[in-house]
Design a protein around this motif. Sequence first.
Motif, PDB file in Angstrom:
ATOM      1  N   LYS A  30       5.820  24.013 -26.723  1.00  0.00           N
ATOM      2  CA  LYS A  30       7.059  24.390 -27.399  1.00  0.00           C
ATOM      3  C   LYS A  30       7.180  25.900 -27.503  1.00  0.00           C
ATOM      4  O   LYS A  30       8.265  26.461 -27.333  1.00  0.00           O
ATOM      5  CB  LYS A  30       7.124  23.753 -28.787  1.00  0.00           C
ATOM      6  N   ALA A  31       6.068  26.557 -27.796  1.00  0.00           N
ATOM      7  CA  ALA A  31       6.080  28.018 -27.893  1.00  0.00           C
ATOM      8  C   ALA A  31       6.458  28.640 -26.548  1.00  0.00           C
ATOM      9  O   ALA A  31       7.217  29.617 -26.495  1.00  0.00           O
ATOM     10  CB  ALA A  31       4.722  28.538 -28.364  1.00  0.00           C
ATOM     11  N   LEU A  32       5.942  28.084 -25.458  1.00  0.00           N
ATOM     12  CA  LEU A  32       6.255  28.607 -24.126  1.00  0.00           C
ATOM     13  C   LEU A  32       7.724  28.387 -23.778  1.00  0.00           C
ATOM     14  O   LEU A  32       8.392  29.286 -23.265  1.00  0.00           O
ATOM     15  CB  LEU A  32       5.348  27.945 -23.077  1.00  0.00           C
ATOM     16  N   VAL A  33       8.255  27.207 -24.085  1.00  0.00           N
ATOM     17  CA  VAL A  33       9.674  26.929 -23.830  1.00  0.00           C
ATOM     18  C   VAL A  33      10.542  27.873 -24.661  1.00  0.00           C
ATOM     19  O   VAL A  33      11.515  28.445 -24.167  1.00  0.00           O
ATOM     20  CB  VAL A  33      10.013  25.454 -24.121  1.00  0.00           C
ATOM     21  N   ASP A  34      10.191  28.042 -25.945  1.00  0.00           N
ATOM     22  CA  ASP A  34      10.944  28.955 -26.811  1.00  0.00           C
ATOM     23  C   ASP A  34      10.897  30.384 -26.277  1.00  0.00           C
ATOM     24  O   ASP A  34      11.915  31.080 -26.239  1.00  0.00           O
ATOM     25  CB  ASP A  34      10.408  28.922 -28.242  1.00  0.00           C
ATOM     26  N   LEU A  35       9.717  30.818 -25.866  1.00  0.00           N
ATOM     27  CA  LEU A  35       9.556  32.178 -25.353  1.00  0.00           C
ATOM     28  C   LEU A  35      10.385  32.389 -24.089  1.00  0.00           C
ATOM     29  O   LEU A  35      11.151  33.354 -23.992  1.00  0.00           O
ATOM     30  CB  LEU A  35       8.080  32.464 -25.071  1.00  0.00           C
ATOM     31  N   LEU A  36      10.246  31.493 -23.124  1.00  0.00           N
ATOM     32  CA  LEU A  36      10.976  31.648 -21.862  1.00  0.00           C
ATOM     33  C   LEU A  36      12.486  31.517 -22.067  1.00  0.00           C
ATOM     34  O   LEU A  36      13.268  32.291 -21.504  1.00  0.00           O
ATOM     35  CB  LEU A  36      10.483  30.628 -20.838  1.00  0.00           C
ATOM     36  N   GLY A  37      12.895  30.565 -22.879  1.00  0.00           N
ATOM     37  CA  GLY A  37      14.322  30.391 -23.150  1.00  0.00           C
ATOM     38  C   GLY A  37      14.922  31.607 -23.818  1.00  0.00           C
ATOM     39  O   GLY A  37      16.037  32.041 -23.497  1.00  0.00           O
ATOM     40  N   THR A  38      14.179  32.178 -24.752  1.00  0.00           N
ATOM     41  CA  THR A  38      14.661  33.360 -25.456  1.00  0.00           C
ATOM     42  C   THR A  38      14.713  34.570 -24.528  1.00  0.00           C
ATOM     43  O   THR A  38      15.714  35.289 -24.501  1.00  0.00           O
ATOM     44  CB  THR A  38      13.763  33.651 -26.678  1.00  0.00           C
ATOM     45  N   LEU A  39      13.640  34.788 -23.780  1.00  0.00           N
ATOM     46  CA  LEU A  39      13.587  35.962 -22.901  1.00  0.00           C
ATOM     47  C   LEU A  39      14.552  35.868 -21.712  1.00  0.00           C
ATOM     48  O   LEU A  39      15.138  36.869 -21.303  1.00  0.00           O
ATOM     49  CB  LEU A  39      12.162  36.176 -22.390  1.00  0.00           C
ATOM     50  N   LEU A  40      14.700  34.668 -21.150  1.00  0.00           N
ATOM     51  CA  LEU A  40      15.528  34.517 -19.954  1.00  0.00           C
ATOM     52  C   LEU A  40      17.006  34.282 -20.252  1.00  0.00           C
ATOM     53  O   LEU A  40      17.860  34.637 -19.436  1.00  0.00           O
ATOM     54  CB  LEU A  40      15.003  33.366 -19.093  1.00  0.00           C
ATOM     55  N   PHE A  41      17.299  33.670 -21.397  1.00  0.00           N
ATOM     56  CA  PHE A  41      18.684  33.288 -21.667  1.00  0.00           C
ATOM     57  C   PHE A  41      19.271  33.942 -22.922  1.00  0.00           C
ATOM     58  O   PHE A  41      20.312  34.590 -22.857  1.00  0.00           O
ATOM     59  CB  PHE A  41      18.809  31.762 -21.762  1.00  0.00           C
ATOM     60  N   LEU A  42      18.629  33.734 -24.059  1.00  0.00           N
ATOM     61  CA  LEU A  42      19.215  34.183 -25.324  1.00  0.00           C
ATOM     62  C   LEU A  42      19.354  35.702 -25.412  1.00  0.00           C
ATOM     63  O   LEU A  42      20.457  36.218 -25.653  1.00  0.00           O
ATOM     64  CB  LEU A  42      18.402  33.659 -26.512  1.00  0.00           C
ATOM     65  N   LEU A  43      18.258  36.428 -25.243  1.00  0.00           N
ATOM     66  CA  LEU A  43      18.315  37.885 -25.392  1.00  0.00           C
ATOM     67  C   LEU A  43      19.232  38.547 -24.362  1.00  0.00           C
ATOM     68  O   LEU A  43      20.063  39.390 -24.740  1.00  0.00           O
ATOM     69  CB  LEU A  43      16.908  38.485 -25.366  1.00  0.00           C
ATOM     70  N   PRO A  44      19.145  38.181 -23.076  1.00  0.00           N
ATOM     71  CA  PRO A  44      20.083  38.799 -22.126  1.00  0.00           C
ATOM     72  C   PRO A  44      21.549  38.484 -22.445  1.00  0.00           C
ATOM     73  O   PRO A  44      22.412  39.361 -22.320  1.00  0.00           O
ATOM     74  CB  PRO A  44      19.682  38.194 -20.777  1.00  0.00           C
ATOM     75  N   THR A  45      21.826  37.266 -22.880  1.00  0.00           N
ATOM     76  CA  THR A  45      23.206  36.906 -23.225  1.00  0.00           C
ATOM     77  C   THR A  45      23.699  37.739 -24.398  1.00  0.00           C
ATOM     78  O   THR A  45      24.831  38.247 -24.381  1.00  0.00           O
ATOM     79  CB  THR A  45      23.306  35.402 -23.553  1.00  0.00           C
ATOM     80  N   CYS A  46      22.865  37.892 -25.406  1.00  0.00           N
ATOM     81  CA  CYS A  46      23.252  38.719 -26.565  1.00  0.00           C
ATOM     82  C   CYS A  46      23.496  40.164 -26.155  1.00  0.00           C
ATOM     83  O   CYS A  46      24.459  40.795 -26.617  1.00  0.00           O
ATOM     84  CB  CYS A  46      22.176  38.655 -27.642  1.00  0.00           C
ATOM     85  N   LEU A  47      22.654  40.686 -25.299  1.00  0.00           N
ATOM     86  CA  LEU A  47      22.825  42.071 -24.840  1.00  0.00           C
ATOM     87  C   LEU A  47      24.109  42.228 -24.022  1.00  0.00           C
ATOM     88  O   LEU A  47      24.823  43.232 -24.162  1.00  0.00           O
ATOM     89  CB  LEU A  47      21.603  42.524 -24.037  1.00  0.00           C
ATOM     90  N   VAL A  48      24.420  41.256 -23.193  1.00  0.00           N
ATOM     91  CA  VAL A  48      25.662  41.309 -22.411  1.00  0.00           C
ATOM     92  C   VAL A  48      26.878  41.254 -23.336  1.00  0.00           C
ATOM     93  O   VAL A  48      27.839  42.010 -23.171  1.00  0.00           O
ATOM     94  CB  VAL A  48      25.703  40.164 -21.361  1.00  0.00           C
ATOM     95  N   ILE A  49      26.824  40.372 -24.324  1.00  0.00           N
ATOM     96  CA  ILE A  49      27.936  40.288 -25.281  1.00  0.00           C
ATOM     97  C   ILE A  49      28.101  41.617 -26.002  1.00  0.00           C
ATOM     98  O   ILE A  49      29.225  42.123 -26.145  1.00  0.00           O
ATOM     99  CB  ILE A  49      27.718  39.129 -26.277  1.00  0.00           C
ATOM    100  N   LEU A  50      27.011  42.201 -26.462  1.00  0.00           N
ATOM    101  CA  LEU A  50      27.091  43.500 -27.137  1.00  0.00           C
ATOM    102  C   LEU A  50      27.656  44.569 -26.209  1.00  0.00           C
ATOM    103  O   LEU A  50      28.509  45.369 -26.610  1.00  0.00           O
ATOM    104  CB  LEU A  50      25.712  43.929 -27.643  1.00  0.00           C
ATOM    105  N   TRP A  51      27.181  44.588 -24.994  1.00  0.00           N
ATOM    106  CA  TRP A  51      27.620  45.592 -24.019  1.00  0.00           C
ATOM    107  C   TRP A  51      29.138  45.513 -23.777  1.00  0.00           C
ATOM    108  O   TRP A  51      29.834  46.518 -23.769  1.00  0.00           O
ATOM    109  CB  TRP A  51      26.866  45.416 -22.712  1.00  0.00           C
ATOM    110  N   PHE A  52      29.620  44.308 -23.562  1.00  0.00           N
ATOM    111  CA  PHE A  52      31.030  44.152 -23.203  1.00  0.00           C
ATOM    112  C   PHE A  52      31.983  44.145 -24.391  1.00  0.00           C
ATOM    113  O   PHE A  52      33.187  44.309 -24.206  1.00  0.00           O
ATOM    114  CB  PHE A  52      31.236  42.887 -22.360  1.00  0.00           C
ATOM    115  N   THR A  53      31.489  43.940 -25.592  1.00  0.00           N
ATOM    116  CA  THR A  53      32.401  43.910 -26.742  1.00  0.00           C
ATOM    117  C   THR A  53      32.349  45.167 -27.596  1.00  0.00           C
ATOM    118  O   THR A  53      33.197  45.346 -28.466  1.00  0.00           O
ATOM    119  CB  THR A  53      32.121  42.692 -27.640  1.00  0.00           C
TER     120      THR A  53
END
Length: 169
Positions: free
Chosen positions: A88-111
């Motif tokens: 679970k920790a590995l899934v959380d880590l990979l999901g956060t690093l690959l999807f959540l954090l980049p998506t948040c950064l893109v949203i911040l960048w464009f808005t």
Amino acid sequence: MLTTTADTLDRVNAWVGRVVRWLALLLLLAQFAVVVLRYMFGTSYIWGTEAVLYLHAALFMLAAGYTLLIDGHVRVDIIYGNLGERGKALVDLLGTLLFLLPTCLVILWFTWRFTANSWAIREGPLSVGGIPAAFLLKTLIPAFALLLLIQGVSLTLRSLARLRGAPGK
């Protein structure tokens, strides 16, 4: 060290969650008032309908980080529930690093510029007769991304700690 930093980040969204939950009551009251005015008195006000929209947006956008904090989001992964603590920790880590954090950064960048421009002109109502504060509504978008980013960093730190053998939260 990792969990101490994560605890500090968690406090941000825990505080926001405690404050924002009151918006649900305000949303309920505003919607009730709109319905009563419409169906009992045959009148309506655009600002009342927009108040419901603003409260709904604020509640859900600002509570996203808190929802992640309390693990209240919807999981689509059918494998996750059967995994052990490290899995679970590995899934959380990979999901956060690959999807959540980049998506948040893109949203911040464009808005960011979009929101700054709205503040610069103090953008008015969405509709004639509405609430003259569209700039506040648009501010919810980067606030959403920032609060989710904070919680994503906390989740990353906790996942790393769990992979290193620390007890999970």
